[in-house]
Write a protein that holds these residues in place. Structure first.
Motif, PDB file in Angstrom:
ATOM      1  N   SER A  13       0.843  -1.204   0.000  1.00 25.24           N
ATOM      2  CA  SER A  13       0.000   0.000   0.000  1.00 25.24           C
ATOM      3  C   SER A  13       0.875   1.250   0.000  1.00 25.24           C
ATOM      4  CB  SER A  13      -0.936   0.006   1.209  1.00 25.24           C
ATOM      5  OG  SER A  13      -0.206   0.121   2.411  1.00 25.24           O
ATOM      6  N   ASN A  14       0.373   2.286  -0.640  1.00 31.22           N
ATOM      7  CA  ASN A  14       1.050   3.597  -0.684  1.00 31.22           C
ATOM      8  C   ASN A  14       2.497   3.488  -1.189  1.00 31.22           C
ATOM      9  OD1 ASN A  14      -1.246   4.919   0.506  1.00 31.22           O
ATOM     10  ND2 ASN A  14      -0.604   4.077   2.480  1.00 31.22           N
ATOM     11  N   LYS A  36      17.271  10.760  -2.968  1.00 35.81           N
ATOM     12  CA  LYS A  36      16.454  11.905  -3.385  1.00 35.81           C
ATOM     13  C   LYS A  36      15.162  12.027  -2.595  1.00 35.81           C
ATOM     14  CE  LYS A  36      17.927  12.284  -8.209  1.00 35.81           C
ATOM     15  NZ  LYS A  36      17.437  12.345  -9.612  1.00 35.81           N
ATOM     16  N   HIS A  37      14.649  10.888  -2.136  1.00 38.83           N
ATOM     17  CA  HIS A  37      13.336  10.871  -1.463  1.00 38.83           C
ATOM     18  C   HIS A  37      13.451  10.074  -0.167  1.00 38.83           C
ATOM     19  CE1 HIS A  37      11.570  12.391  -5.219  1.00 38.83           C
ATOM     20  NE2 HIS A  37      12.300  11.475  -5.827  1.00 38.83           N
ATOM     21  N   PRO A  38      13.961  10.689   0.885  1.00 44.70           N
ATOM     22  CA  PRO A  38      14.232   9.969   2.142  1.00 44.70           C
ATOM     23  C   PRO A  38      13.025   9.270   2.746  1.00 44.70           C
ATOM     24  CG  PRO A  38      15.261  12.140   2.148  1.00 44.70           C
ATOM     25  CD  PRO A  38      14.386  12.098   0.954  1.00 44.70           C
ATOM     26  N   LYS A  39      11.820   9.779   2.490  1.00 43.41           N
ATOM     27  CA  LYS A  39      10.632   9.212   3.129  1.00 43.41           C
ATOM     28  C   LYS A  39       9.786   8.355   2.186  1.00 43.41           C
ATOM     29  CE  LYS A  39      10.312  12.897   6.577  1.00 43.41           C
ATOM     30  NZ  LYS A  39       9.452  13.946   7.171  1.00 43.41           N
ATOM     31  N   ALA A  40      10.236   8.170   0.968  1.00 46.42           N
ATOM     32  CA  ALA A  40       9.448   7.415  -0.008  1.00 46.42           C
ATOM     33  C   ALA A  40       9.392   5.932   0.340  1.00 46.42           C
ATOM     34  CB  ALA A  40      10.039   7.598  -1.401  1.00 46.42           C
ATOM     35  N   ASN A 188      18.910   0.932   4.060  1.00 49.34           N
ATOM     36  CA  ASN A 188      18.281   2.196   3.685  1.00 49.34           C
ATOM     37  C   ASN A 188      16.758   2.087   3.588  1.00 49.34           C
ATOM     38  OD1 ASN A 188      20.230   4.617   2.766  1.00 49.34           O
ATOM     39  ND2 ASN A 188      21.275   2.663   2.448  1.00 49.34           N
ATOM     40  N   GLY A 189      16.203   1.057   4.192  1.00 44.43           N
ATOM     41  CA  GLY A 189      14.757   0.942   4.269  1.00 44.43           C
ATOM     42  C   GLY A 189      14.077   0.592   2.961  1.00 44.43           C
ATOM     43  N   ILE A 190      14.817  -0.051   2.054  1.00 45.65           N
ATOM     44  CA  ILE A 190      14.259  -0.478   0.769  1.00 45.65           C
ATOM     45  C   ILE A 190      13.787  -1.915   0.902  1.00 45.65           C
ATOM     46  CG2 ILE A 190      14.831  -0.975  -1.650  1.00 45.65           C
ATOM     47  CD1 ILE A 190      16.952   1.383  -1.288  1.00 45.65           C
TER      48      ILE A 190
END
Length: 371
Positions: A13-14, A36-40, A188-190
């Motif tokens: 989701s999201n 480029k998008h730390p919160k994506a 990195n939260g990926i």
């Protein structure tokens, strides 16, 4: 597949960015998007249990092209195009080394050496005669002579007494490199999901509907980094090309170090952990090797063993430990395809067997198309 509420909410989701393919291109794309998008929310989908195509199955050459490959490319590309190809390879290798560190990828600079079989004297003479021209052409990349004539010091048989060596070529441990890349992405939260095969997608103009073998979900942007398998999702000028590889059992007192090329790069070998890794042979039967199916053929295996017995290790007993294959993405032109497919879909494919050299920069460039 019947997903629970928790699974849908936590994994599907999201989603801001979905990347298809967890190889060098896909993970470098994901890392650049994270920068480029730390919160994506970034999701990487991989159809294999490990990165599937060539990223974990290649020979580990950090190379820019042997001299005969460069001369071959000049038949179909302009001098400026070839210069840019080599520059991109050089920049990509530096980027990979900078991102992960030489220790993490097992990087060594032992030079890359092109060997010329005795029957290839005409090819050797042509490469020798063009040596000065090629060095001058590539001077902006290396700021020095990239190619030099070096005498054979490993007692190979049936070859010209001299190599034409690429001074700056290196070698890496492919497994270490990909393991480090996966770890960095996860840190990195990926999110990386293996064994998830993307079958189709539809860009609605505001989002992308992605259909896998087990579920459907929506993502804001979709990036395709499947290289040799690109034809399964895209209508681009890229074809699969299977590369077969074998590796010997450890050889006591193995003295061969470096990376080596034969017959315009169609054969290649190197040392790794006191073993010889040898691959190639696609030129024996281009049509059969134009496949996205993994596997090995007797035609190629026999040729590789013959090279080991007669050229590489002629006076050294050896045993083959195991063999495998990888799937590259190739086309009529060497330049990779990095392009927007639709409003919310882009691709980075057709690395032409140079994934280690260009994969990191192609991944960054792909991220730049949507981010």
């Amino acid at each position: 597949m019947y997903l629970s509420y928790w699974e849908r909410k936590s994994w599907f989701s999201n989603i801001d960015f979905t990347i298809v393919g967890s190889g060098i291109v896909g993970l470098n794309c994901a890392l650049e998007l994270r920068r480029k998008h730390p919160k994506a929310r970034i999701l990487v989908l991989e159809k294999g249990k490990l990165p599937q195509g060539a990223s974990t199955k290649n020979a580990g050459f950090a190379c820019f092209g042997s001299i005969s490959e460069i001369l071959s490319d000049l038949k179909t590309h302009s001098e400026q195009e070839v210069l840019q190809l080599v520059q991109d390879r050089f920049n990509g290798i530096q980027s990979l080394r900078s991102l992960l560190g030489d220790n993490a990828i097992g990087y060594q600079n032992n030079g890359g050496h092109e060997l010329f079989l005795n029957q290839d004297i005409e090819l050797y003479e042509r490469c020798f005669s063009e040596l000065k021209f090629v060095n001058e052409l590539l001077q902006p990349v290396f700021n020095n002579d990239g190619f030099k004539v070096v005498p054979d010091r490993f007692n190979f048989k049936g070859i010209n007494k001299n190599y034409i060596s690429q001074v700056f070529e290196g070698q890496i441990d492919t497994g270490k490199m990909m393991h480090s890349l996966v770890q960095l992405a996860q840190q990195n939260g990926i999110t990386i999901l293996n064994s998830t095969h993307v079958q189709s997608f539809e860009d609605t103009g505001t989002e992308v509907m992605v259909k896998t073998d087990e579920l459907q979900f929506v993502t804001k942007k979709l990036l395709i980094a499947t290289n040799g398998f690109a034809a399964q999702l895209l209508s681009e000028n890229v074809k699969p090309a299977r590369a077969q590889v074998l590796v010997t059992k450890p050889i006591k007192n193995l003295h061969i170090t470096g990376t080596f090329h034969l017959e315009e790069g169609y054969y290649y070998f190197r040392n790794i952990d006191n073993r010889i890794l040898l691959g190639g042979g696609r030129n024996l039967d281009f049509k059969t090797e134009e496949t996205a199916e993994f596997g090995n053929t007797k035609l190629v295996e026999n040729k590789l063993k013959q090279l080991l017995e007669t050229v590489i290790l002629p006076e050294q007993p050896f045993e083959i430990d195991y063999s495998w294959s990888g799937i590259m993405g190739v086309g009529q032109l060497k330049k990779p395809i990095v392009k927007q497919i639709s409003d919310n879909v882009a691709c980075g494919v057709r690395l032409g067997g140079m994934g280690i050299a260009v994969g990191s920069t192609i991944g960054k460039n792909l991220a730049g198309l949507v981010g």
